[in-house]
Write an enzyme that holds these catalytic residues in place. Structure first.
Site, PDB file in Angstrom:
ATOM      1  CD  GLU A 176      -2.265  -1.323   2.866  1.00 34.33           C
ATOM      2  OE1 GLU A 176      -3.163  -2.145   3.080  1.00 34.33           O
ATOM      3  OE2 GLU A 176      -1.746  -0.636   3.776  1.00 34.33           O
ATOM      4  N   PRO A 177       1.639   1.488  -1.033  1.00 40.97           N
ATOM      5  CG  PRO A 177       2.661   1.559  -3.144  1.00 40.97           C
ATOM      6  CD  PRO A 177       1.766   0.708  -2.277  1.00 40.97           C
ATOM      7  NE  ARG A 211       5.928   9.421   3.545  1.00 39.97           N
ATOM      8  CZ  ARG A 211       5.503  10.242   4.506  1.00 39.97           C
ATOM      9  NH1 ARG A 211       5.645  11.530   4.369  1.00 39.97           N
ATOM     10  NH2 ARG A 211       4.949   9.746   5.584  1.00 39.97           N
ATOM     11  CE1 TYR A 223       2.731  13.944  11.297  1.00 39.89           C
ATOM     12  CE2 TYR A 223       3.032  14.976   9.165  1.00 39.89           C
ATOM     13  CZ  TYR A 223       2.269  14.235  10.036  1.00 39.89           C
ATOM     14  OH  TYR A 223       1.041  13.776   9.622  1.00 39.89           O
ATOM     15  CB  CYS A 277      -3.910  34.584  12.855  1.00 37.15           C
ATOM     16  SG  CYS A 277      -4.177  36.028  11.881  1.00 37.15           S
ATOM     17  CD  GLU A 278      -1.856  28.217  15.107  1.00 37.66           C
ATOM     18  OE1 GLU A 278      -3.009  28.636  14.937  1.00 37.66           O
ATOM     19  OE2 GLU A 278      -1.596  27.158  15.661  1.00 37.66           O
TER      20      GLU A 278
HETATM   21  N1  LLP Z   1      -1.177   1.644   4.723  1.00 36.78           N
HETATM   22  C1  LLP Z   1      -1.573   2.028   5.941  1.00 36.78           C
HETATM   23  C2  LLP Z   1      -2.347   1.087   6.747  1.00 36.78           C
HETATM   24  C3  LLP Z   1      -1.244   3.291   6.435  1.00 36.78           C
HETATM   25  O1  LLP Z   1      -1.626   3.646   7.644  1.00 36.78           O
HETATM   26  C4  LLP Z   1      -0.506   4.184   5.614  1.00 36.78           C
HETATM   27  C5  LLP Z   1      -0.179   5.526   6.068  1.00 36.78           C
HETATM   28  C6  LLP Z   1      -0.129   3.742   4.336  1.00 36.78           C
HETATM   29  C7  LLP Z   1      -0.467   2.460   3.927  1.00 36.78           C
HETATM   30  C8  LLP Z   1       0.642   4.609   3.389  1.00 36.78           C
HETATM   31  O2  LLP Z   1       1.888   4.955   3.889  1.00 36.78           O
HETATM   32  P1  LLP Z   1       2.943   5.712   2.962  1.00 36.78           P
HETATM   33  O3  LLP Z   1       3.384   4.734   1.885  1.00 36.78           O
HETATM   34  O4  LLP Z   1       2.267   6.878   2.370  1.00 36.78           O
HETATM   35  O5  LLP Z   1       4.036   6.103   3.865  1.00 36.78           O
HETATM   36  N2  LLP Z   1       0.540  12.419   7.334  1.00 36.78           N
HETATM   37  C9  LLP Z   1       1.822  11.759   7.531  1.00 36.78           C
HETATM   38  C10 LLP Z   1       1.795  10.335   7.047  1.00 36.78           C
HETATM   39  C11 LLP Z   1       0.719   9.496   7.695  1.00 36.78           C
HETATM   40  C12 LLP Z   1       0.718   8.082   7.182  1.00 36.78           C
HETATM   41  C13 LLP Z   1      -0.509   7.359   7.611  1.00 36.78           C
HETATM   42  N3  LLP Z   1      -0.625   6.029   7.130  1.00 36.78           N
HETATM   43  C14 LLP Z   1       2.922  12.578   6.847  1.00 36.78           C
HETATM   44  O6  LLP Z   1       2.630  13.644   6.277  1.00 36.78           O
HETATM   45  O7  LLP Z   1       4.090  12.212   6.908  1.00 36.78           O
END
Ligand code: LLP
Length: 432
Positions: A291-292, A294, A335, A362-363
């Site tokens: 499940e990519p 990012r 983060y 405004c922060e």
């Molecule tokens: N699968 C599940 C169950 C997840 O919880 C996530 C991400 C993914 C796949 C996808 O992960 P990725 O490949 O995108 O790393 N808002 C945060 C990232 C939160 C990720 C949440 N879950 C940020 O901006 O870094």
């Protein structure tokens, strides 16, 4: 030199994305504006899909985690690239439905799916529901029974693996709100209960260890822990899990100094470990899912802003304020995330200044970068923030009643809007 192959500098010294001058994009669509390179996004999809073909005989499905950047056009691109889709809410599911995405290739996640969301998923024949907890299991069984539909299910397991990433995006450890714990026997109990549920078809197990993970070892470890669990399930219940979903989380380049592994390497290493472990455990190789999110879109998107104010505080710092900020990119405030920044109209210049890039909310904490190297900034310059393709638009808000920016897709030298800029009317649409 750049975080993505999509980026370059043209003869005018302007930053380009997908061969298009970012200054022309800013003129045509206004700022702030998210810009994505379609060819590069497609290449990333293809890299995942072909890695599974080459290393795992194609016995797998790559589901784009749409939480990273969800819109109808992304769903269409993923479909064309033979990807599945991971959704985590009724809203993401609705987007996929409206984009005409094949529902059999959708997987539905979430640690608190509501009755309505589950009903929507069941009625639309979503390919797999990843069950997170016992309440959901019960509710889903009730819906499946009522609708007389057998629902394919995977169980989300916490494999007990800690990874080196920001604590907010670490998910595989026992102290997590997601999934059933292995150590406590909860996971095995969930398996037993699902196998007993007449209207649920237990296809397999899932784990996701965290996000923006650079190392391969935690993924290898997760694969072997999960293979052992599949063996344990077979020993205790006589049933062999057919599918193993290893989640997402593959790290990307935010800074030019970041050095993430190629997807191919992740898939190759995981395949090697799985094949070895399955042989050792005497179990069949499961169908695998990834499940990519990012890593599909993150480095292939940038945000363009206009510098409105340059405020020098002698001996302290220089603030450059832009026409966006935490409302369209909350990653720094959440983060302390690092992004490369540059003056898009002076991309060929040396980065010989250091500034704090501030938003217009405004922060005081509304910053995009602190002490970040950049070219000399003048009011009216176009500022590009790089690697904003993931978790920017999708986490954007209307704080201070700022309309969300538009999103533009670039392909082969052409641009098209894929999400319109919100208007002031959009902001009051639901006000009564
Ligand atoms: N699968 C599940 C169950 C997840 O919880 C996530 C991400 C993914 C796949 C996808 O992960 P990725 O490949 O995108 O790393 N808002 C945060 C990232 C939160 C990720 C949440 N879950 C940020 O901006 O870094």
């Amino acid at each position: 030199m750049f975080v993505s192959d999509a980026l370059n500098v043209n003869e005018k010294g302007h930053l380009t994305i997908g061969g298009v001058d970012t200054i022309e994009i800013a003129e045509q669509f206004g700022t702030p504006c998210y810009v994505f390179d379609e060819n590069q996004i497609r290449k990333n999809c293809q890299a995942f899909v072909s890695s599974i073909e080459e290393n795992y005989d194609g016995k797998g499905l790559v589901c784009y985690a749409s939480k990273a950047f969800c819109c109808k056009e992304m769903c269409r691109i993923c479909d064309e690239e033979k990807m599945g889709l991971d959704v985590v809410s009724g809203g993401e599911l609705f987007t996929a439905i409206k984009a005409g995405f094949p529902m059999g290739k959708v997987i539905f996640h979430g640690n608190n799916k509501t009755y309505d969301e589950l009903l929507m998923a069941v009625q639309n024949n979503v390919g797999r529901i990843i069950v997170d907890n016992f309440s959901e299991l019960e509710m889903l069984e009730g819906i499946a029974k009522e609708k007389n539909i057998t629902v394919p299910v995977l169980l989300r397991i916490k494999p007990g693996i800690e990874v080196h990433t920001h604590e907010f995006i670490r998910t595989g450890q026992i102290d997590s709100k997601f999934g059933f714990a292995l150590e406590t026997g909860e996971a095995m109990e969930a398996v037993a209960r699902t196998l007993n549920a007449k209207f649920l078809e237990l296809r397999g197990v899932h784990c996701h260890i965290g996000s923006q993970v650079f190392e391969i070892d935690p993924f290898k470890l997760a694969s072997s822990v999960m293979a052992k669990f599949i063996r344990q399930i077979r020993d205790e219940t006589g049933v062999e899990m057919k599918e193993l979903n290893l989640g997402g989380g593959f790290g990307i380049k935010y800074l030019t100094t970041d050095n993430p592994e190629k997807f191919y390497e992740y898939v190759r290493c995981v395949s090697v470990v799985l094949k070895r472990e399955c042989e050792k455990q005497g179990i069949n190789l499961p169908f695998i899912l990834f499940e990519p999110g990012r890593s599909i879109v993150g480095a292939e998107g940038i945000t363009l802003y206009t510098a409105g104010v340059v405020k020098k505080i002698p001996n302290i710092r220089t603030y450059v304020s832009i026409d966006g900020g935490m409302a369209d990119n909350p990653r720094y405030i959440l983060y302390q995330a690092q992004h490369e920044i540059m003056v898009a109209n002076k991309a060929a210049w040396e980065k010989d200044c250091a500034i704090t890039l501030a938003g217009k909310c405004c922060e005081s904490g509304d910053l995009i970068a602190e002490n970040a190297p950049i070219q000399r900034v003048h009011v009216g310059d176009i500022i590009a923030v790089l690697s904003t393709g993931a978790y920017n638009y999708s986490m954007a808000s209307n704080y201070n009643r700022l309309p969300r920016p538009c999103a533009v897709m670039v392909k082969d030298g052409e641009c098209r809007e894929i999400i319109k800029r919100e208007s002031y009317l959009d902001l009051i649409r639901n006000d009564i």
